[in-house]
Structure formats: structure tokens, C-alpha cells
Design a protein around this motif. Structure first.
Motif, PDB file in Angstrom:
ATOM      1  N   LEU A  91       0.856  -1.188   0.000  1.00 15.54           N
ATOM      2  CA  LEU A  91       0.000   0.000   0.000  1.00 15.54           C
ATOM      3  C   LEU A  91       0.898   1.246   0.000  1.00 15.54           C
ATOM      4  O   LEU A  91       1.936   1.254   0.652  1.00 15.54           O
ATOM      5  CB  LEU A  91      -0.860   0.006   1.273  1.00 15.54           C
ATOM      6  N   ARG A  94      -0.277   6.581   3.499  1.00 17.13           N
ATOM      7  CA  ARG A  94      -1.173   7.743   3.408  1.00 17.13           C
ATOM      8  C   ARG A  94      -0.809   8.782   4.461  1.00 17.13           C
ATOM      9  O   ARG A  94      -0.438   8.411   5.593  1.00 17.13           O
ATOM     10  CB  ARG A  94      -2.620   7.312   3.687  1.00 17.13           C
ATOM     11  N   PRO A 189      -4.874  -1.596   9.620  1.00 11.66           N
ATOM     12  CA  PRO A 189      -5.318  -2.837   8.991  1.00 11.66           C
ATOM     13  C   PRO A 189      -6.105  -2.545   7.717  1.00 11.66           C
ATOM     14  O   PRO A 189      -6.470  -1.397   7.468  1.00 11.66           O
ATOM     15  CB  PRO A 189      -6.260  -3.417  10.053  1.00 11.66           C
ATOM     16  N   PRO A 190      -6.369  -3.560   6.908  1.00 13.49           N
ATOM     17  CA  PRO A 190      -7.336  -3.346   5.826  1.00 13.49           C
ATOM     18  C   PRO A 190      -8.674  -2.957   6.474  1.00 13.49           C
ATOM     19  O   PRO A 190      -9.080  -3.610   7.439  1.00 13.49           O
ATOM     20  CB  PRO A 190      -7.446  -4.740   5.184  1.00 13.49           C
ATOM     21  N   ILE A 192     -11.530  -1.402   4.354  1.00 15.95           N
ATOM     22  CA  ILE A 192     -12.535  -1.036   3.360  1.00 15.95           C
ATOM     23  C   ILE A 192     -13.547  -2.189   3.268  1.00 15.95           C
ATOM     24  O   ILE A 192     -13.141  -3.345   3.230  1.00 15.95           O
ATOM     25  CB  ILE A 192     -11.862  -0.833   1.984  1.00 15.95           C
ATOM     26  N   LEU A 213      -6.394  -3.718   1.584  1.00 18.14           N
ATOM     27  CA  LEU A 213      -7.497  -2.754   1.698  1.00 18.14           C
ATOM     28  C   LEU A 213      -8.789  -3.338   2.257  1.00 18.14           C
ATOM     29  O   LEU A 213      -9.456  -2.709   3.076  1.00 18.14           O
ATOM     30  CB  LEU A 213      -7.801  -2.179   0.304  1.00 18.14           C
TER      31      LEU A 213
HETATM   32  N1  GLN Z   1      -7.079   5.019   3.641  1.00 15.68           N
HETATM   33  C1  GLN Z   1      -7.044   4.007   2.610  1.00 15.68           C
HETATM   34  C2  GLN Z   1      -7.962   4.373   1.456  1.00 15.68           C
HETATM   35  O1  GLN Z   1      -8.966   4.994   1.671  1.00 15.68           O
HETATM   36  C3  GLN Z   1      -7.455   2.667   3.179  1.00 15.68           C
HETATM   37  C4  GLN Z   1      -6.383   2.084   3.967  1.00 15.68           C
HETATM   38  C5  GLN Z   1      -6.811   0.858   4.707  1.00 15.68           C
HETATM   39  O2  GLN Z   1      -7.722   0.106   4.340  1.00 15.68           O
HETATM   40  N2  GLN Z   1      -6.149   0.656   5.770  1.00 15.68           N
HETATM   41  O3  GLN Z   1      -7.674   4.064   0.323  1.00 15.68           O
END
Ligand code: GLN
Ligand code: SAM
Length: 283
Positions: A91, A94, A189-190, A192, A213
Motif C-alpha cells: 500500500l 497515506r 489494517p485493511p 474497506i 485494503l
Molecule cells: N485510507 C485508505 C484508502 O482509503 C485505506 C487504507 C486501509 O484500508 N487501511 O484508500
């Protein structure tokens, strides 16, 4: 063509495709094509590119027009003012995740001079652990991921940031490779949900690793496992600190209350979205 004209043209090509930050992307890609920093472009707007540089720039812009993330094109991303290598196996770190780092730092400072043991689950590029190692002189960090390819990148990032002696890397499913207890468990963690995944921007959905994700129908499956199994790997009064997504507070609060945690608190990001959940293991 001169730098200034090339930037204008690339910005407009990217804009037409609907990319959200066309001017910035054009600058990053042009600077990368000529192996310079971005500020060079402002200082030399009339410079002409060599034909090799021009070809390179055009092919990078073409990739971005298909929504490939700039960080994967350049192979670099900055986090916590440090440079990280990134590939499609990890990833892209962010900016919001810096808030998670800040909260772990605040909890660590409370411990004073004593040695502090931190476990990071799902380290990806290693960004969180490396940022923490760079700030905490008395921390011993263990970082895990179930992706061997991600771990290889995290280890390279640790070496390139001179943090390799402060972090041990382990490969395996969540807590499976972990044997000791820790003062703090931290994870981005993932989170979404399956439904949200379909609505993500193509640069995320089509390019970033799905396994980094997506976490179940509500996006909180991973938090549930961290809270349930984390208890065994936390010292008394140890903290579990997790990144989370918009609208997940209710579910995560319930998950933590149902287990043996107290002092449950949340911190919002700069957009006002609750982004970090923290809870202490009861004595
Ligand atoms: N913040 C990320 C996004 O919105 C998601 C990261 C995550 O799932 N930990 O793409
Ligand atoms: N820590 C990095 C960051 O903040 O930029 C990456 C976070 S990414 C959202 C989640 C990470 O968890 C990915 O690197 C993924 O490979 C890892 N992961 C997903 N499922 C896992 C599992 N069951 N066990 C261990 N790691 C897992």
C-alpha cells in the motif's frame, strides 16, 4: 519543448482524464524523468529536455493517464518526512496514517525512559514502524505482514532509513508468528468494506493490493481479530492502537467493549473523520 510548455500540456492531458491533481502529477513525473527535484522545474522553466528525457516523460504521463498511482510510477513515497520505496506489492503510505504514528508516540512518551516494546501488524512498506523507530530511542519494534513481498520491501526501507537494528520483521497471518508480549500493538489494517471497494478511485482499486485494503462486509473484520487475539499479546495496561475508516466507530467501540479493554478513545484526522481507535488492556 521547454519544461514550462511540457508541464502545461501534461497538466491539461491529465485534467481531461479526470485525475484529481494534474498539475502536481505533471511536476512529479517531469522531475522524475530528468532525475531532479521538483524545485529544479521552477528554477529552469525554459530548459529543453533531451529526446531521451522527453520520451521518458511522455511514457510516464501516458501511464498516469491510465490512473496508475504516481508513487508506483516513481517507486517512491514520502512519509513522516522520510523516503520510502514502494511497489504494487505494498500500500502507498497515506498522510492520514501519520496521525496513528503521533498517537503511538504520545503513548510511548508517557512510559518515560523505560524500554518500550511495540508490535506492528501489517507493516506493508514499513512506514509506521520506521517512523516510530526514528523517533523513539528506547523502542524495540516487531513488524509483521503475511505478504513476503511486502516484507522484503519493508526490510529494504528499514535499511535505507538506517533503522534495521531497531526493527525485527516476521512473516505470517496476523499474530501467528508472534510469541512475546508488547506494551503497544499498532496497526493500519485493511478496513474497506466489500461495497466501498467497488466505489474507490481506479488508482486505488485497480493498482493497490486488494489484500491491503478489504476486510469483510463492514470493513471491521480485521479490527475484530486484532481486539480478540491482541489481548494475549499485550502487557497489562498495554495499548491497542488501530487506524479505522469513516463510520466504523460504533462497531469498533462495541468490539473493544465486549473484550477486556478500557479507556477507549478515538482521534479524528484533519478532515474531521474518526481515524484512530485506542484502547487499554485492563489490569
Ligand atoms: N485510507 C485508505 C484508502 O482509503 C485505506 C487504507 C486501509 O484500508 N487501511 O484508500
Ligand atoms: N502499515 C502500512 C501502512 O500503513 O502504510 C500498510 C497498511 S495496509 C492498509 C495493511 C497491510 O496488512 C498490508 O501490508 C497487508 O499485506 C497486511 N495484511 C493483510 N492481511 C493480513 C493478515 N491476515 N496478516 C498479516 N498481514 C496482513
Amino acid at each position: 519543448m521547454k519544461i514550462q510548455q511540457l508541464l502545461q500540456q501534461a497538466r491539461s492531458d491529465l485534467d481531461v482524464r479526470g485525475l484529481p491533481t494534474p498539475g502536481l502529477d505533471a511536476e512529479l513525473l517531469l522531475a522524475f524523468s530528468i532525475d531532479r527535484e521538483r524545485h529544479f522545474l521552477y528554477a529552469h522553466p525554459a530548459k529543453e529536455l533531451s529526446s531521451v528525457e522527453l520520451k521518458r516523460f511522455r511514457s510516464l504521463v501516458a501511464r498516469r493517464m491510465k490512473w496508475e498511482p504516481v508513487a508506483y510510477i516513481t517507486g517512491r513515497k514520502e512519509f513522516w518526512s522520510r523516503g520510502f520505496e514502494v511497489t504494487p506489492d505494498v500500500l502507498i503510505p497515506r498522510p492520514d496514517t501519520e496521525i496513528l504514528v503521533e498517537e503511538v508516540l504520545k503513548l510511548s512518551v508517557r512510559e518515560g525512559e523505560k524500554d518500550i516494546r511495540i508490535l506492528e501488524i501489517g507493516t506493508g512498506s514499513g512506514a509506521i514502524s520506521i517512523a516510530l523507530a526514528s523517533e523513539l530511542k528506547n523502542a524495540f519494534i516487531t513488524a509483521t505482514d503475511f505478504s513476503p513481498k511486502a516484507l522484503a520491501i519493508a526490510m529494504r526501507n528499514a535499511v535505507n532509513n538506517n533503522m534495521e537494528e531497531k526493527i525485527s520483521f516476521l512473516c505470517g497471518d496476523i499474530f501467528e508468528p508472534v510469541e512475546e508480549k508488547f506494551d503497544i500493538i499498532v496497526s493500519n489494517p485493511p478496513y474497506i468494506s466489500e461495497d466501498e471497494f467497488r466505489l474507490l478511485a481506479p488508482e486505488v482499486r485497480e493498482y493497490e493490493p486488494r489484500q491491503a485494503l478489504v476486510a469483510g462486509p463492514e470493513g471491521t473484520e480485521f479490527h475484530r481479530k486484532l481486539a480478540r487475539d491482541g489481548e494475549r499479546f499485550l502487557e497489562k495496561n498495554g495499548w491497542l492502537v488501530m487506524e479505522m475508516g469513516a463510520g466504523q466507530r460504533f462497531t469498533i467501540e462495541k468490539i473493544l467493549k465486549d473484550k477486556d479493554y478500557c479507556d477507549i478513545t478515538f482521534r479524528s484526522d484533519y478532515a474531521g473523520v474518526e481515524r484512530v481507535a485506542m484502547a487499554k488492556k485492563r489490569e
